[in-house]
Scaffold this motif. Structure first.
Motif, PDB file in Angstrom:
ATOM      1  N   THR A  64      -5.563  -2.193 -10.157  1.00  0.00           N
ATOM      2  CA  THR A  64      -5.420  -3.411 -10.141  1.00  0.00           C
ATOM      3  C   THR A  64      -4.387  -4.028 -11.042  1.00  0.00           C
ATOM      4  O   THR A  64      -4.078  -5.393 -10.985  1.00  0.00           O
ATOM      5  CB  THR A  64      -6.815  -4.055 -10.294  1.00  0.00           C
ATOM      6  OG1 THR A  64      -7.185  -3.666 -11.297  1.00  0.00           O
ATOM      7  CG2 THR A  64      -7.504  -3.513  -9.288  1.00  0.00           C
ATOM      8  N   VAL A  65      -4.095  -3.357 -12.256  1.00  0.00           N
ATOM      9  CA  VAL A  65      -3.095  -3.733 -12.905  1.00  0.00           C
ATOM     10  C   VAL A  65      -1.722  -3.034 -13.185  1.00  0.00           C
ATOM     11  O   VAL A  65      -0.805  -3.609 -13.894  1.00  0.00           O
ATOM     12  CB  VAL A  65      -3.797  -3.823 -14.572  1.00  0.00           C
ATOM     13  CG1 VAL A  65      -4.995  -4.623 -14.475  1.00  0.00           C
ATOM     14  CG2 VAL A  65      -3.861  -2.322 -14.805  1.00  0.00           C
ATOM     15  N   SER A 125     -11.136  -9.282 -17.583  1.00  0.00           N
ATOM     16  CA  SER A 125     -10.904 -10.092 -16.206  1.00  0.00           C
ATOM     17  C   SER A 125      -9.732 -10.958 -16.448  1.00  0.00           C
ATOM     18  O   SER A 125      -9.299 -11.393 -17.496  1.00  0.00           O
ATOM     19  CB  SER A 125     -12.133 -10.783 -15.960  1.00  0.00           C
ATOM     20  OG  SER A 125     -12.363 -11.574 -16.660  1.00  0.00           O
ATOM     21  N   THR A 174      -4.067  -9.864 -15.337  1.00  0.00           N
ATOM     22  CA  THR A 174      -3.128 -10.122 -14.304  1.00  0.00           C
ATOM     23  C   THR A 174      -3.481 -11.326 -13.461  1.00  0.00           C
ATOM     24  O   THR A 174      -4.518 -11.406 -13.111  1.00  0.00           O
ATOM     25  CB  THR A 174      -2.412  -8.998 -13.689  1.00  0.00           C
ATOM     26  OG1 THR A 174      -3.398  -8.513 -12.626  1.00  0.00           O
ATOM     27  CG2 THR A 174      -2.240  -7.702 -14.924  1.00  0.00           C
ATOM     28  N   ASN A 175      -2.647 -11.931 -12.514  1.00  0.00           N
ATOM     29  CA  ASN A 175      -2.735 -12.831 -11.619  1.00  0.00           C
ATOM     30  C   ASN A 175      -2.810 -12.195 -10.100  1.00  0.00           C
ATOM     31  O   ASN A 175      -2.628 -12.609  -9.119  1.00  0.00           O
ATOM     32  CB  ASN A 175      -1.525 -13.893 -11.668  1.00  0.00           C
ATOM     33  CG  ASN A 175      -1.848 -14.893 -12.674  1.00  0.00           C
ATOM     34  OD1 ASN A 175      -3.003 -14.719 -13.086  1.00  0.00           O
ATOM     35  ND2 ASN A 175      -0.994 -15.719 -13.195  1.00  0.00           N
ATOM     36  N   GLY A 176      -2.484 -10.656 -10.202  1.00  0.00           N
ATOM     37  CA  GLY A 176      -2.376 -10.033  -9.043  1.00  0.00           C
ATOM     38  C   GLY A 176      -0.944 -10.144  -8.404  1.00  0.00           C
ATOM     39  O   GLY A 176      -0.058 -10.337  -9.270  1.00  0.00           O
ATOM     40  N   ASN A 216       1.797  -8.079 -10.771  1.00  0.00           N
ATOM     41  CA  ASN A 216       0.944  -7.924 -11.821  1.00  0.00           C
ATOM     42  C   ASN A 216       1.758  -8.277 -13.048  1.00  0.00           C
ATOM     43  O   ASN A 216       1.397  -7.770 -14.155  1.00  0.00           O
ATOM     44  CB  ASN A 216       0.463  -6.460 -11.737  1.00  0.00           C
ATOM     45  CG  ASN A 216      -0.744  -6.441 -10.906  1.00  0.00           C
ATOM     46  OD1 ASN A 216      -1.552  -7.140 -10.546  1.00  0.00           O
ATOM     47  ND2 ASN A 216      -1.005  -5.283 -10.617  1.00  0.00           N
ATOM     48  N   GLY A 268      -7.350  -0.052 -14.233  1.00  0.00           N
ATOM     49  CA  GLY A 268      -7.658  -1.468 -14.070  1.00  0.00           C
ATOM     50  C   GLY A 268      -9.106  -1.411 -13.466  1.00  0.00           C
ATOM     51  O   GLY A 268      -9.285  -0.802 -12.537  1.00  0.00           O
ATOM     52  N   ASN A 294      -9.171  -7.449 -12.144  1.00  0.00           N
ATOM     53  CA  ASN A 294      -7.933  -7.630 -12.675  1.00  0.00           C
ATOM     54  C   ASN A 294      -7.754  -7.571 -14.048  1.00  0.00           C
ATOM     55  O   ASN A 294      -6.814  -8.141 -14.675  1.00  0.00           O
ATOM     56  CB  ASN A 294      -7.050  -8.715 -12.064  1.00  0.00           C
ATOM     57  CG  ASN A 294      -6.806  -8.790 -10.407  1.00  0.00           C
ATOM     58  OD1 ASN A 294      -6.595  -7.686  -9.918  1.00  0.00           O
ATOM     59  ND2 ASN A 294      -6.783  -9.833  -9.886  1.00  0.00           N
TER      60      ASN A 294
END
Length: 459
Positions: free
Chosen positions: A71-72, A311, A314-316, A319, A365, A369
């Motif tokens: 996720t990161v 959490s 990142t904002n997705g 990343n 990750g 996030n």
């Protein structure tokens, strides 16, 4: 029992108005060390920096980096490439690429707290060789600043370093980040400066407040103590010395300085306003004033907080945006501005700045996030005397559960001990071989049997 002057200051330095001035240090003579001036500037990233997204492999390992980070992970096309290196910096750290290109930035890979050399197998079988309370913010901050991986620390490596180099009427050990363990010595103390404003007695300007007036009147009377015995007179001298130090420091940090003009966003030209930039501006001013302060060596502690991102790191998407990107962007621009300021006064080769942090983060990750507490991590070292293109240590196998991962989430056994990393800077700074065991209590473990300080510097 005899109640000495030092005992008295230890008792009073943390209470009431003395809290603001007791950290300013004692007054004893110091001759400047032989050789050229040098300064070390430690930048502590509080909370545990996800340094796996600060320094990222760009070769074949990047595919596994993406798979493991989940996720990161950051796409290769977004990274800040480093000429001639198989590593890149976070996209937000583009301000440091010119520093790398000129040969004044080095990378230290997978450094961290170690009591003794460890492999994954010995970590699992020898609990007596592990650092105490790994993954704890407070303990790992103490480990980095106190350099005692299996013991309680009451003093720090910068303080002990200053013990051996001596103190002056204006302390050469200066913190712009409060009274942290790193700057507590056995016989020396730091000048603690605010990142904004000037030093003063708490409440001194509020003359309409009866309680503040009474407090300040009492301090004034005490600082003029005569005929009240040795302890009172010694304390009065220390109070007055601290006031004098504050007056001198205030003159430096409040005067106009051309050095502030180097702390700008390289893209927009806007002045930097982050706290880490303000701290480094004040470091630059104190270095510029080294001659008038009588300092042949200076030691600085600054900090940046906010790195405990379980959490929302990142904002997705790609990343490369979010909380962590903002922090690293602020750090990179502040460091770049500081380096340019040092170049402007001809001191770039005499000043080394370097990062520290509680610990690295998990390589994998999480579902929010974010990342969780881990162990080893990457660091930056910057200065005109740094080995050009220097990359030190060993990047871990990015496969989760691999050769150096003591979990299944990417908690890597460090390849480089703190003593090997920061010990190299201390030696460059001027600490003698004879004094290294005093500054680094576990030095013998990391200076024998094939272990040695990293070759961070050209000379």
């Amino acid at each position: 029992m005899t109640f000495s002057r030092r005992d008295f200051m230890k008792v009073t330095a943390g209470a009431g108005a003395m809290a603001a001035i007791g950290q300013l240090g004692r007054t004893t003579a110091m001759a400047a060390p032989s050789g050229s001036y040098r300064a070390m500037v430690g930048v502590f990233l509080f909370g545990g920096n996800d340094s796996w997204n600060m320094v990222i492999p760009t070769d074949a390992r990047h595919a596994q980096y993406l798979a493991s980070r989940g996720t990161v992970g950051i796409a290769a096309s977004r990274l800040t490439s480093l000429t001639g290196a198989a590593y890149a910096l976070h996209p937000a750290m583009a301000a440091l690429r010119p520093i790398w290109d000129e040969g004044s930035l080095g990378l230290v890979l997978n450094a961290g707290t170690l009591y003794a050399p460890l492999t994954k197998a010995t970590y699992q079988s020898r609990a007596d060789l592990r650092p105490m309370n790994l993954l704890s913010h407070s303990d790992e901050q103490s480990h980095w600043q106190g350099m005692r991986a299996r013991d309680f620390a009451t003093d720090g490596f910068m303080g002990r370093l200053t013990d051996k180099m001596g103190v002056s009427s204006i302390p050469s050990m200066i913190s712009i980040a409060g009274s942290n363990l790193a700057v507590i010595g056995k016989t020396s103390s730091a000048l603690v400066l605010p990142s904004t404003g000037t030093l003063s007695r708490s409440g001194y300007s509020n003359t309409s407040n009866a309680a503040n007036n009474a407090k300040n009147s009492a301090l004034t009377a005490f600082s003029s103590a005569t005929g009240l015995g040795d302890v009172a007179e010694a304390s009065a001298r220390d109070i007055n010395a601290s006031y004098n130090q504050a007056t001198t420091a205030n003159g430096i940090i409040s005067a106009a300085s051309a050095l502030d003009g180097y702390f700008v966003n390289p893209t927009t030209g806007a002045a930097l306003t982050s706290d880490v930039a303000r701290q480094l501006m004040r470091v630059a001013r104190m270095i510029d004033a080294r001659g008038s302060l009588g300092h042949g060596r200076q030691t600085f502690f600054v900090s940046q907080g906010g790195f405990d991102n379980h959490s929302g790191q990142t904002n997705g998407g790609n990343n490369d945006t979010g909380t962590h990107a903002n922090l690293l962007g602020d750090l990179a621009m502040a460091l770049a501005g500081f380096h340019r300021a040092m170049q402007s006064i001809g001191m770039a080769e005499n000043v080394t700045s370097f990062t520290m942090s509680d610990f690295g983060r998990t390589y994998r990750g999480n579902a929010q996030n974010g990342t969780d507490h881990a162990w080893g991590g990457n660091h930056l070292v910057m200065g005109g005397n740094v080995t050009p293109g220097g990359i030190f240590g060993a990047y871990p196998d990015p496969v989760l559960g691999g050769a150096t991962d003591v979990s299944s989430e990417g908690r890597f056994v460090p390849a480089v001990a703190q003593e090997e990393y920061i010990g190299a800077i201390a030696r460059w700074h001027g600490v003698s071989d004879a004094d290294m065991p005093y500054v680094f209590p576990n030095w013998s473990t990391w200076s024998t049997a094939g272990r040695a300080p990293l070759g961070l510097f050209r000379t």
